[in-house]
Design an enzyme around this catalytic site. Structure first.
Site, PDB file in Angstrom:
ATOM      1  N   ASP A 282     -80.781 -13.476 -60.660  1.00 17.56           N
ATOM      2  CA  ASP A 282     -79.799 -12.762 -60.497  1.00 17.56           C
ATOM      3  C   ASP A 282     -79.571 -11.383 -61.544  1.00 17.56           C
ATOM      4  O   ASP A 282     -79.321 -11.552 -62.500  1.00 17.56           O
ATOM      5  CB  ASP A 282     -78.418 -13.533 -60.510  1.00 17.56           C
ATOM      6  CG  ASP A 282     -77.081 -12.949 -59.976  1.00 17.56           C
ATOM      7  OD1 ASP A 282     -77.008 -11.749 -59.896  1.00 17.56           O
ATOM      8  OD2 ASP A 282     -75.987 -13.646 -59.724  1.00 17.56           O
ATOM      9  N   ARG A 284     -77.471  -8.924 -61.118  1.00 17.38           N
ATOM     10  CA  ARG A 284     -76.323  -8.085 -61.218  1.00 17.38           C
ATOM     11  C   ARG A 284     -75.740  -8.193 -62.555  1.00 17.38           C
ATOM     12  O   ARG A 284     -75.656  -8.958 -63.323  1.00 17.38           O
ATOM     13  CB  ARG A 284     -75.424  -8.978 -60.236  1.00 17.38           C
ATOM     14  CG  ARG A 284     -75.668  -8.703 -58.622  1.00 17.38           C
ATOM     15  CD  ARG A 284     -74.734  -9.604 -57.789  1.00 17.38           C
ATOM     16  NE  ARG A 284     -74.885 -11.029 -58.134  1.00 17.38           N
ATOM     17  CZ  ARG A 284     -74.339 -11.836 -57.592  1.00 17.38           C
ATOM     18  NH1 ARG A 284     -73.473 -11.545 -56.357  1.00 17.38           N
ATOM     19  NH2 ARG A 284     -74.428 -13.236 -57.534  1.00 17.38           N
TER      20      ARG A 284
END
Length: 350
Positions: A282, A284
């Protein structure tokens, strides 16, 4: 100074031009394999001797994981160049979605990485640029950026409100859209404010951009249904804020998300697909959402999420999460494995 140089380097990567990164030693030249071609490779490396820089996640799929230089997770790995690694072979090394169609000659040998910090910075910069983290390594061109430039480039504090307007939407006629702009990235993040502040902490949803799910109605994920369910939940609650973050594909970008989809068609789950491509599980940055909330004057919120990591990052950035509100939607035959992976491998919980 650093932001301008890094922005130029990102532009160069996307255009297939070589860049140079400087650490403690001499500058290192790098040419992104994805956006180069045989002619540019020849100009960058006329003698055909440049080793190939890959992520450890990708190197593991090339049977390099048993070698010391390739055994450290997330470390940069240099693959020794041999006479039979031409441009087409390098492309196949860089892009795991081609593994089923491109027989690998191998074996490939990892060699010592002298400038490990520079190589790690190069892989990080490729991910920021949205290109595969894979390079030819050779002579440095004239324009040079430093590791410090790259580390300081994407600062969520530089975010600012650019524009706002009333925007009735399906699910809430009384809503306002607010656009946020950063000098360091081209995409604008957006907040949709549902209803009016009433003194209570707003119900907030951090929703990462998903063209395939939000716009095209993809059944491979639950993004579209989550987006609409969040708006209706905020309307029912009285007021809330939907933060629409321009972080497609968990931060790896649309093109790389489609590459991950191709790997999923070969049997890999979302976690393994991302790591095979050389990206984080991930990528982000939820600190952006914290800054958006600060600019909207909301530092106490109820968070609509199944992802505890969002709670952790927001609270570390100064946002008080008074309650985590789960969001539950029925699976379909196409996204059941995706939802199970989020639960079992990335810690999502109801």
């Amino acid at each position: 100074m650093s932001a301008r140089n890094v922005a130029r380097a990102i532009d160069a990567l996307r255009r297939g031009w070589p860049i140079a990164i400087k650490g403690a030693g001499a500058p290192v030249g790098l040419l992104a394999i994805e956006t180069a071609d045989a002619g540019r490779m020849k100009a960058f490396d006329p003698d055909g001797e440049s080793p190939i820089l890959l992520s450890a996640g990708r190197a593991a799929t090339l049977k390099l994981a048993n070698q010391l230089e390739a055994a450290i997770p997330d470390s940069p790995v240099l693959v020794e160049r041999t006479f039979w690694i031409d441009f087409d072979c390098a492309v196949a090394l860089a892009d795991p979605q081609l593994d089923m169609a491109t027989p690998m000659k191998g074996p490939f040998r990892a060699i010592h990485v002298d400038d490990r910090d520079v190589m790690a910075a190069a892989l990080s910069l490729a991910r920021t640029a949205g290109v595969l983290p894979a390079f030819f390594v050779g002579q440095a061109p004239e324009e040079i950026i430093t590791i410090a430039d790259i580390e300081a480039f994407e600062d969520p504090i530089s975010l600012a409100i650019a524009a706002r307007a009333k925007l009735p939407v399906a699910g809430s006629e009384n809503s306002e859209i607010v656009a946020f702009r950063s000098p360091d990235s081209p995409g604008e993040h957006v907040a949709l404010i549902i209803g009016q502040p009433d003194g209570r902490p707003p119900l907030v949803r951090l929703h990462s951009e998903c063209l395939t799910g939000d716009v095209l109605g993809s059944l491979k994920c639950d993004c579209g249904p989550q987006l609409h369910a969040a708006i209706h939940a905020m309307e029912d609650t009285g007021w809330g804020i939907l933060l629409y973050l321009r972080q497609e594909g968990r931060g790896i970008g649309l093109v790389n998300k489609l590459r991950a989809y191709a790997l999923q068609d070969q049997g890999f789950d979302t976690v393994d697909a991302n790591t095979r491509l050389g990206f984080a599980v991930d990528a982000r940055d939820f600190r952006i959402a914290a800054r958006m909330l600060e600019l909207l004057g909301q530092t106490r919120i109820r968070l609509l999420t199944n992802n505890p990591e969002k709670v952790r990052v927001l609270e570390a950035a100064g946002i008080t999460v008074t309650e985590r509100v789960p969001i539950a939607l029925p699976p379909n035959p196409f996204n059941a494995k995706y939802l199970a992976t989020k639960r079992d491998r990335t810690g999502h919980q109801l």
